[in-house]
Design an enzyme around this catalytic site. Structure first.
Site, PDB file in Angstrom:
ATOM      1  N   LYS A  96       0.836  -1.446  -0.144  1.00 31.23           N
ATOM      2  CA  LYS A  96       0.051   0.054  -0.063  1.00 31.23           C
ATOM      3  C   LYS A  96       0.934   1.367   0.038  1.00 31.23           C
ATOM      4  CE  LYS A  96      -4.441  -1.602   0.780  1.00 31.23           C
ATOM      5  NZ  LYS A  96      -4.473  -2.940   1.560  1.00 31.23           N
ATOM      6  N   GLU A 118      -9.627   7.138   3.006  1.00 29.21           N
ATOM      7  CA  GLU A 118     -10.422   5.910   3.876  1.00 29.21           C
ATOM      8  C   GLU A 118      -9.703   4.917   4.125  1.00 29.21           C
ATOM      9  OE1 GLU A 118      -9.672   5.762   0.602  1.00 29.21           O
ATOM     10  OE2 GLU A 118      -9.307   3.906   0.233  1.00 29.21           O
ATOM     11  N   SER A 391       1.380  -9.864  -0.919  1.00 32.92           N
ATOM     12  CA  SER A 391       1.418  -8.440  -0.636  1.00 32.92           C
ATOM     13  C   SER A 391       1.435  -7.722   0.776  1.00 32.92           C
ATOM     14  CB  SER A 391      -0.170  -8.133  -1.220  1.00 32.92           C
ATOM     15  OG  SER A 391      -0.971  -8.937  -0.167  1.00 32.92           O
TER      16      SER A 391
HETATM   17  C1  LIG Z   1      -5.182  -4.048   1.272  1.00 35.62           C
HETATM   18  C2  LIG Z   1      -4.644  -5.097   0.983  1.00 35.62           C
HETATM   19  C3  LIG Z   1      -4.932  -6.142   0.112  1.00 35.62           C
HETATM   20  C4  LIG Z   1      -5.903  -5.925  -1.010  1.00 35.62           C
HETATM   21  O1  LIG Z   1      -6.099  -4.781  -1.687  1.00 35.62           O
HETATM   22  P1  LIG Z   1      -5.823  -4.772  -3.238  1.00 35.62           P
HETATM   23  O2  LIG Z   1      -5.940  -3.405  -3.785  1.00 35.62           O
HETATM   24  O3  LIG Z   1      -6.459  -5.746  -3.856  1.00 35.62           O
HETATM   25  O4  LIG Z   1      -4.442  -5.054  -3.401  1.00 35.62           O
HETATM   26  C5  LIG Z   1      -4.049  -7.215  -0.144  1.00 35.62           C
HETATM   27  N1  LIG Z   1      -3.136  -7.421   0.719  1.00 35.62           N
HETATM   28  C6  LIG Z   1      -2.585  -6.654   1.749  1.00 35.62           C
HETATM   29  C7  LIG Z   1      -1.631  -6.870   2.616  1.00 35.62           C
HETATM   30  C8  LIG Z   1      -3.571  -5.412   1.739  1.00 35.62           C
HETATM   31  O5  LIG Z   1      -3.184  -4.820   3.035  1.00 35.62           O
END
Ligand SMILES: *Cc1c(COP(=O)(O)O)cnc(C)c1O
Length: 405
Positions: A96, A118, A391
């Site tokens: 993020k 948000e 992610s």
């Molecule tokens: C917010 C988040 C997501 C989902 O958001 P995307 O916009 O689909 O990437 C996935 N993994 C983590 C660790 C997140 O914090």
């Protein structure tokens, strides 16, 4: 699989990918969105802008993130080589921050010193607050009152970092309502305020600019896998909430037809409407995901027969959203990307497997991609490679998992 003719994925000047995307907003939002589009278009062509972006990502966020050859997960799959793209090692613990840095730079270019955003679970709120600290910008975070209770630690974290966190008591008191409230603030204060949106969704130009800031994931991964494996991967696997980490990884590979793009949605605890967040999966049957508008963009949306936005469920707050970014809808309908789902149970299984075998505790969001990735690896020869996007890290989820035991 259906053969796709999609080799690139640029929206038209109004932000449409085919029929998806665009800008379905009240009149009052048109001028601010036009202003943002104009500035982004200029920034996109400005080498100095990207130079500073790259520099901040390197010195502040810790990029490039490694591409890790996961030997024990590979041994577990006993076939194709499994690589993990380590976005969990980014500052603040997820991808993020890439988007937050990019948009904060845009805000500064536009002379806006007040940032609104948000947040659902708090991950985007923490990333935004952090970046505002680095740039010396004022930061206001809208968060559903229900989410604030569930994610008290992240609320404390944001306040510690200097943000004002405002509870939203409308609707289901979750992410959807927080987005509405942030848009409302932005319209009222647009002269000095920038809306820093957290995923590849919302009205044009957000899906495009968020993707451009997250593309760094795929650009790095492409270079890294070519150097590590000597060839392109056979598949990329990433979890899909709004769709930003996945589109960031996928996008630099769209023109490579040999690379399967696999998005994993939250299958939740059951197939019935309200029990999952798999927008592509219950089409028509039981009134699941179908084409509609949410938060200013046309995409697949979980809704009931009357078009009311449905409730969603996922064990991971980051995947718990009723719509999906419009570019994914386009890639889905064009057959270029595939979307599958993993249940809460499979996510927990992936969480444990990754922790035990690799010494990496993934976010529950990212954990959704692990079991499907093992399945895909098992169908490929040993000489092939696949990349899983990790992610985020799972520290935030450890307590939740502990309570389930
Ligand atoms: C917010 C988040 C997501 C989902 O958001 P995307 O916009 O689909 O990437 C996935 N993994 C983590 C660790 C997140 O914090």
């Amino acid at each position: 699989m259906q053969r796709s003719t999609i080799t690139a994925s640029e929206p038209d000047e109004n932000g449409h990918w085919g029929k998806f995307g665009g800008r379905y907003v009240p009149e009052t939002l048109v001028a601010p969105l036009d202003g943002l589009t104009k500035e982004f278009t200029r920034a996109r062509q400005d080498p100095d802008f990207w130079r500073e972006f790259d520099q901040r990502l390197r010195d502040y966020c810790g990029r490039p993130t490694p591409l890790f050859h996961a030997h024990r997960l590979t041994a577990h799959a006993a076939r194709a080589q499994v690589y993990l793209k380590r976005e969990d090692l980014c500052h603040t613990g997820s991808h993020k921050i890439n988007n937050a840095v990019g948009q904060a730079l845009l805000a500064r270019r536009m002379g806006k010193h007040r940032i609104v955003a948000e947040t659902g679970a708090g991950q985007h709120g923490v990333a935004t607050t952090t970046v505002c600290g680095m740039f010396g910008l004022q930061c206001i975070i809208y968060m559903g009152a229900e989410d604030m209770q569930r994610q008290a630690l992240n609320v404390f974290r944001m306040r510690l970092l200097g943000a004002e966190v405002i509870p939203v008591n409308a609707g289901t008191r979750t992410l959807k309502d927080a987005i509405n409230e942030t848009l409302r603030d932005w319209v009222t204060n647009v002269h000095d305020t920038y809306y820093l949106l957290g995923s590849a969704l919302g009205p044009h130009p957000y899906p495009l600019l968020v993707r451009e800031f997250q593309r760094v994931i795929g650009r790095e991964a492409r270079e890294q896998i070519l150097s590590a494996a000597g060839k392109l991967p056979r598949a990329l696997i990433a979890c899909v909430g709004g769709g930003s980490n996945s589109i960031g990884l996928f996008h630099p590979f769209i023109g490579d037809p040999s690379v399967r793009l696999v998005g994993v949605e939250a299958g939740g605890r059951a197939d019935s409407l309200g029990q999952h967040a798999a927008r592509f999966h219950s089409a028509a049957a039981s009134g699941g995901g179908c084409v509609g508008v949410l938060h200013g963009t046309m995409s697949y949306v979980l809704q009931n027969e009357d078009g009311q936005i449905a409730n969603t469920h996922s064990i991971s707050a980051g995947l718990d959203y009723a719509a999906i970014g419009p570019e994914h809808a386009y890639l889905h309908d064009g057959g270029r990307a595939e979307y599958i789902r993993a249940s809460d149970g499979e996510a927990l299984e992936g969480f444990r497997l990754c922790a035990e075998l690799e010494g990496i505790i993934p976010a529950l969001e990212s954990s959704h991609a692990i079991i499907p990735a093992i399945r895909i690896a098992r169908e490929l020869p040993q000489s092939d490679a696949i990349i899983v996007n990790l992610s985020g890290r799972g520290d935030k989820d450890v307590q939740l998992v502990a309570e389930l035991n």
